[in-house]
Design a protein around this motif. Structure first.
Motif, PDB file in Angstrom:
ATOM      1  N   ASP A  36      -8.053   2.174  -4.189  1.00  0.00           N
ATOM      2  CA  ASP A  36      -8.638   0.008  -4.681  1.00  0.00           C
ATOM      3  C   ASP A  36      -9.808  -0.518  -5.543  1.00  0.00           C
ATOM      4  OD1 ASP A  36      -6.447  -0.616  -2.604  1.00  0.00           O
ATOM      5  OD2 ASP A  36      -7.794  -0.832  -1.371  1.00  0.00           O
ATOM      6  N   VAL A  37     -10.483   0.262  -5.475  1.00  0.00           N
ATOM      7  CA  VAL A  37     -11.429   0.411  -6.456  1.00  0.00           C
ATOM      8  C   VAL A  37     -11.224   1.018  -7.981  1.00  0.00           C
ATOM      9  CG1 VAL A  37     -14.178   0.713  -6.775  1.00  0.00           C
ATOM     10  CG2 VAL A  37     -13.377   0.156  -5.329  1.00  0.00           C
ATOM     11  N   MET A  38     -10.585   1.811  -8.360  1.00  0.00           N
ATOM     12  CA  MET A  38     -10.320   2.245  -9.300  1.00  0.00           C
ATOM     13  C   MET A  38      -9.570   1.504  -9.872  1.00  0.00           C
ATOM     14  SD  MET A  38     -12.977   4.221  -9.811  1.00  0.00           S
ATOM     15  CE  MET A  38     -12.299   4.654 -11.274  1.00  0.00           C
ATOM     16  N   GLN A  39      -8.810   0.514  -9.067  1.00  0.00           N
ATOM     17  CA  GLN A  39      -7.380  -0.078  -9.592  1.00  0.00           C
ATOM     18  C   GLN A  39      -7.410  -1.172  -9.447  1.00  0.00           C
ATOM     19  OE1 GLN A  39      -3.288   1.742  -8.191  1.00  0.00           O
ATOM     20  NE2 GLN A  39      -4.601   2.574  -7.150  1.00  0.00           N
ATOM     21  N   GLY A  40      -9.320  -1.638 -10.001  1.00  0.00           N
ATOM     22  CA  GLY A  40      -9.284  -3.357  -9.528  1.00  0.00           C
ATOM     23  C   GLY A  40      -8.870  -4.372  -8.628  1.00  0.00           C
ATOM     24  N   GLY A  41      -9.674  -3.697  -7.906  1.00  0.00           N
ATOM     25  CA  GLY A  41      -9.896  -4.304  -6.609  1.00  0.00           C
ATOM     26  C   GLY A  41      -9.122  -4.407  -5.486  1.00  0.00           C
ATOM     27  N   ALA A  42      -9.214  -4.745  -4.574  1.00  0.00           N
ATOM     28  CA  ALA A  42      -7.770  -5.219  -3.401  1.00  0.00           C
ATOM     29  C   ALA A  42      -6.744  -6.361  -4.301  1.00  0.00           C
ATOM     30  CB  ALA A  42      -8.561  -5.215  -2.357  1.00  0.00           C
ATOM     31  N   PRO A  43      -5.726  -6.112  -4.138  1.00  0.00           N
ATOM     32  CA  PRO A  43      -4.602  -6.790  -4.923  1.00  0.00           C
ATOM     33  C   PRO A  43      -4.609  -8.171  -3.843  1.00  0.00           C
ATOM     34  CG  PRO A  43      -3.547  -5.432  -4.029  1.00  0.00           C
ATOM     35  CD  PRO A  43      -5.170  -5.049  -4.036  1.00  0.00           C
ATOM     36  N   SER A  44      -3.880  -9.607  -4.496  1.00  0.00           N
ATOM     37  CA  SER A  44      -4.455 -10.784  -3.743  1.00  0.00           C
ATOM     38  C   SER A  44      -3.301 -10.919  -2.319  1.00  0.00           C
ATOM     39  CB  SER A  44      -3.869 -11.793  -4.451  1.00  0.00           C
ATOM     40  OG  SER A  44      -3.197 -13.272  -3.786  1.00  0.00           O
ATOM     41  N   MET A  96       0.175  -4.200   4.790  1.00  0.00           N
ATOM     42  CA  MET A  96       1.248  -4.366   4.234  1.00  0.00           C
ATOM     43  C   MET A  96       0.744  -3.258   2.627  1.00  0.00           C
ATOM     44  SD  MET A  96       0.174  -8.794   2.651  1.00  0.00           S
ATOM     45  CE  MET A  96       1.090  -8.174   1.057  1.00  0.00           C
ATOM     46  N   THR A  97       1.873  -2.152   1.902  1.00  0.00           N
ATOM     47  CA  THR A  97       1.885  -0.965   0.615  1.00  0.00           C
ATOM     48  C   THR A  97       3.042  -1.590  -0.494  1.00  0.00           C
ATOM     49  OG1 THR A  97       3.636  -0.193   1.938  1.00  0.00           O
ATOM     50  CG2 THR A  97       1.662   0.090   2.480  1.00  0.00           C
ATOM     51  N   ASP A  98       2.275  -1.242  -1.231  1.00  0.00           N
ATOM     52  CA  ASP A  98       2.568  -1.622  -2.491  1.00  0.00           C
ATOM     53  C   ASP A  98       3.156  -0.270  -3.099  1.00  0.00           C
ATOM     54  OD1 ASP A  98       3.415  -2.278  -5.134  1.00  0.00           O
ATOM     55  OD2 ASP A  98       1.714  -2.990  -5.635  1.00  0.00           O
ATOM     56  N   PRO A  99       3.677   0.166  -2.979  1.00  0.00           N
ATOM     57  CA  PRO A  99       4.211   1.760  -3.971  1.00  0.00           C
ATOM     58  C   PRO A  99       3.839   1.750  -5.294  1.00  0.00           C
ATOM     59  CG  PRO A  99       6.474   0.263  -4.022  1.00  0.00           C
ATOM     60  CD  PRO A  99       5.455  -0.144  -3.713  1.00  0.00           C
ATOM     61  N   ASN A 100       3.829   1.110  -5.829  1.00  0.00           N
ATOM     62  CA  ASN A 100       3.051   1.239  -7.538  1.00  0.00           C
ATOM     63  C   ASN A 100       1.514   1.400  -6.945  1.00  0.00           C
ATOM     64  OD1 ASN A 100       5.477   0.729  -8.939  1.00  0.00           O
ATOM     65  ND2 ASN A 100       5.073  -1.282  -8.151  1.00  0.00           N
ATOM     66  N   ILE A 102      -0.817   3.618  -5.488  1.00  0.00           N
ATOM     67  CA  ILE A 102      -1.353   4.944  -5.402  1.00  0.00           C
ATOM     68  C   ILE A 102      -2.974   5.347  -4.510  1.00  0.00           C
ATOM     69  CG2 ILE A 102      -2.772   7.352  -5.656  1.00  0.00           C
ATOM     70  CD1 ILE A 102      -1.617   6.907  -8.910  1.00  0.00           C
ATOM     71  N   GLY A 103      -2.495   5.331  -3.322  1.00  0.00           N
ATOM     72  CA  GLY A 103      -3.434   5.452  -2.372  1.00  0.00           C
ATOM     73  C   GLY A 103      -3.711   4.218  -1.437  1.00  0.00           C
ATOM     74  N   ASP A 104      -2.966   3.312  -1.207  1.00  0.00           N
ATOM     75  CA  ASP A 104      -3.277   1.736  -1.069  1.00  0.00           C
ATOM     76  C   ASP A 104      -2.961   1.440   0.452  1.00  0.00           C
ATOM     77  OD1 ASP A 104      -2.790  -0.651  -0.293  1.00  0.00           O
ATOM     78  OD2 ASP A 104      -0.647  -1.273  -1.065  1.00  0.00           O
ATOM     79  N   SER A 105      -4.326   0.913   0.527  1.00  0.00           N
ATOM     80  CA  SER A 105      -5.375   0.900   1.900  1.00  0.00           C
ATOM     81  C   SER A 105      -4.648  -0.153   2.407  1.00  0.00           C
ATOM     82  CB  SER A 105      -6.759   0.656   1.549  1.00  0.00           C
ATOM     83  OG  SER A 105      -7.176  -0.445   1.548  1.00  0.00           O
ATOM     84  N   GLY A 106      -3.460  -1.384   2.134  1.00  0.00           N
ATOM     85  CA  GLY A 106      -3.600  -2.491   2.424  1.00  0.00           C
ATOM     86  C   GLY A 106      -4.098  -3.096   2.668  1.00  0.00           C
ATOM     87  N   ILE A 107      -5.475  -3.456   2.038  1.00  0.00           N
ATOM     88  CA  ILE A 107      -6.263  -4.367   2.399  1.00  0.00           C
ATOM     89  C   ILE A 107      -6.031  -5.018   1.455  1.00  0.00           C
ATOM     90  CG2 ILE A 107      -8.788  -4.918   1.211  1.00  0.00           C
ATOM     91  CD1 ILE A 107      -9.901  -2.615   2.695  1.00  0.00           C
ATOM     92  N   ARG A 108      -5.978  -6.582   1.457  1.00  0.00           N
ATOM     93  CA  ARG A 108      -5.461  -7.823   1.051  1.00  0.00           C
ATOM     94  C   ARG A 108      -6.751  -8.778   0.675  1.00  0.00           C
ATOM     95  NH1 ARG A 108      -2.751  -3.775  -0.651  1.00  0.00           N
ATOM     96  NH2 ARG A 108      -0.335  -4.499  -0.573  1.00  0.00           N
ATOM     97  N   GLY A 109      -6.642  -9.684  -0.594  1.00  0.00           N
ATOM     98  CA  GLY A 109      -7.693 -10.982  -0.596  1.00  0.00           C
ATOM     99  C   GLY A 109      -7.050 -11.961  -0.487  1.00  0.00           C
ATOM    100  N   VAL A 110      -7.748 -13.359   0.721  1.00  0.00           N
ATOM    101  CA  VAL A 110      -7.094 -14.120   0.790  1.00  0.00           C
ATOM    102  C   VAL A 110      -8.467 -14.907  -0.458  1.00  0.00           C
ATOM    103  CG1 VAL A 110      -6.705 -16.048   2.064  1.00  0.00           C
ATOM    104  CG2 VAL A 110      -5.775 -14.006   2.317  1.00  0.00           C
ATOM    105  N   TYR A 111      -8.290 -15.695  -0.941  1.00  0.00           N
ATOM    106  CA  TYR A 111      -9.122 -16.404  -1.421  1.00  0.00           C
ATOM    107  C   TYR A 111      -8.970 -18.281  -1.399  1.00  0.00           C
ATOM    108  CZ  TYR A 111      -8.690 -12.619  -4.907  1.00  0.00           C
ATOM    109  OH  TYR A 111      -9.007 -11.248  -5.188  1.00  0.00           O
ATOM    110  N   VAL A 112      -9.801 -18.821  -0.586  1.00  0.00           N
ATOM    111  CA  VAL A 112      -9.878 -19.910  -0.130  1.00  0.00           C
ATOM    112  C   VAL A 112     -10.526 -21.005  -0.719  1.00  0.00           C
ATOM    113  CG1 VAL A 112     -10.038 -21.290   2.115  1.00  0.00           C
ATOM    114  CG2 VAL A 112      -9.448 -18.970   2.337  1.00  0.00           C
TER     115      VAL A 112
END
Length: 254
Positions: A36-44, A96-100, A102-112
């Motif tokens: 996650d970190v190497m790919q720019g952080g957890a996606p939204s 949640m998982t994204d096949p694109n 690598i090693g998707d941890s399933g962590i997602r960001g919620v911005y309030v």
């Protein structure tokens, strides 16, 4: 994305409540995977094309307050009076998982941000956790509706509904929904001792409600002992013993 910005003044929310970054519970970036970190952080957790009704939920692994930034330039944003525009960034452990990725941890960001800060605060107060959720709490966020923009040329605001479940209740729900519960055998416990070395008197009126007695029975079937059940329900051990009839050879009190 993983650092916390510290601003000198408090953030003023809708409704006049003050919110400071240090008030948010935090967990280090180790809750995010290296990938996650190497790919720019957890996606939204949400995308701009999500239809109304889209929901995302999971356990909170990190929560922090920071200043909003311009999507294009990355520059920090301010209100006309010069105060920083705040947002609450919450990382959820989802399925949640994204096949694109690598090693998707399933962590997602919620911005309030904006009106939604008040929405989240209301959900937290209804859940009895205060003005903001904490690491370990369960959060469900739902894209509920849009609100027309007040300024011409701006996009309509997206309004979200939130449901916060405190960690203690989340643990209880998980225990009662244990898929292995029916396969586990329960070994009867010896009668528990009350304080000051006095034996518990089985069969006396218990302090548990009918719903709590049912929950206690489900937890017992899941293999939890009376001490664990008492901790999950927030009740004294002797009341749990009375409700379950542990070690007495009698049926539970419901």
């Amino acid at each position: 994305m993983f650092g916390t910005n510290n601003y000198g003044g408090g953030f003023t929310q809708q409704g006049g409540a003050s919110y400071r970054p240090q008030q948010a519970q935090q967990q280090s970036a180790e809750s995010l995977s290296l990938d996650d970190v190497m790919q720019g952080g957890a996606p939204s957790a949400f995308s701009k094309d999500d239809p109304i009704g889209t929901s995302v939920e999971g356990e909170i692994v990190e929560i922090r307050a920071e200043q909003q930034t311009d999507f294009t330039t990355g520059e920090p944003l301010y209100y006309p009076n010069g105060k920083p525009k705040p947002q609450v960034v919450i990382h959820l452990q989802t399925t949640m998982t994204d096949p694109n990725r690598i090693g998707d941890s399933g962590i997602r960001g919620v911005y309030v941000k904006g009106y939604n800060i008040g929405q989240l605060r209301l959900a937290c107060r209804q859940a009895g956790v205060g003005d903001h959720p904490n690491v370990g709490d369960h959060l469900k966020a739902t894209f509920a509706r849009t609100q027309p923009a007040k300024t011409r040329g701006y996009n309509d605001a997206k309004i979200y509904d939130y449901i916060v479940t405190p960690k203690k209740q989340s643990d209880l729900n998980a225990a009662m929904n244990d898929p292995q519960a029916e396969q586990q055998q329960y070994a009867p416990q010896q009668p528990q001792q009350a304080s000051y070395g006095q034996p518990v008197t089985i069969g006396q009126p218990a302090g548990l409600t009918m719903q709590e007695k049912q929950q206690a029975a489900q937890l017992q079937a899941a293999g939890k002992n009376v001490q664990e059940i008492a901790g999950l329900l927030g009740k004294p051990v002797d009341q749990v013993v009375n409700a379950l009839g542990v070690g007495s050879g009698q049926e539970p009190e419901f």
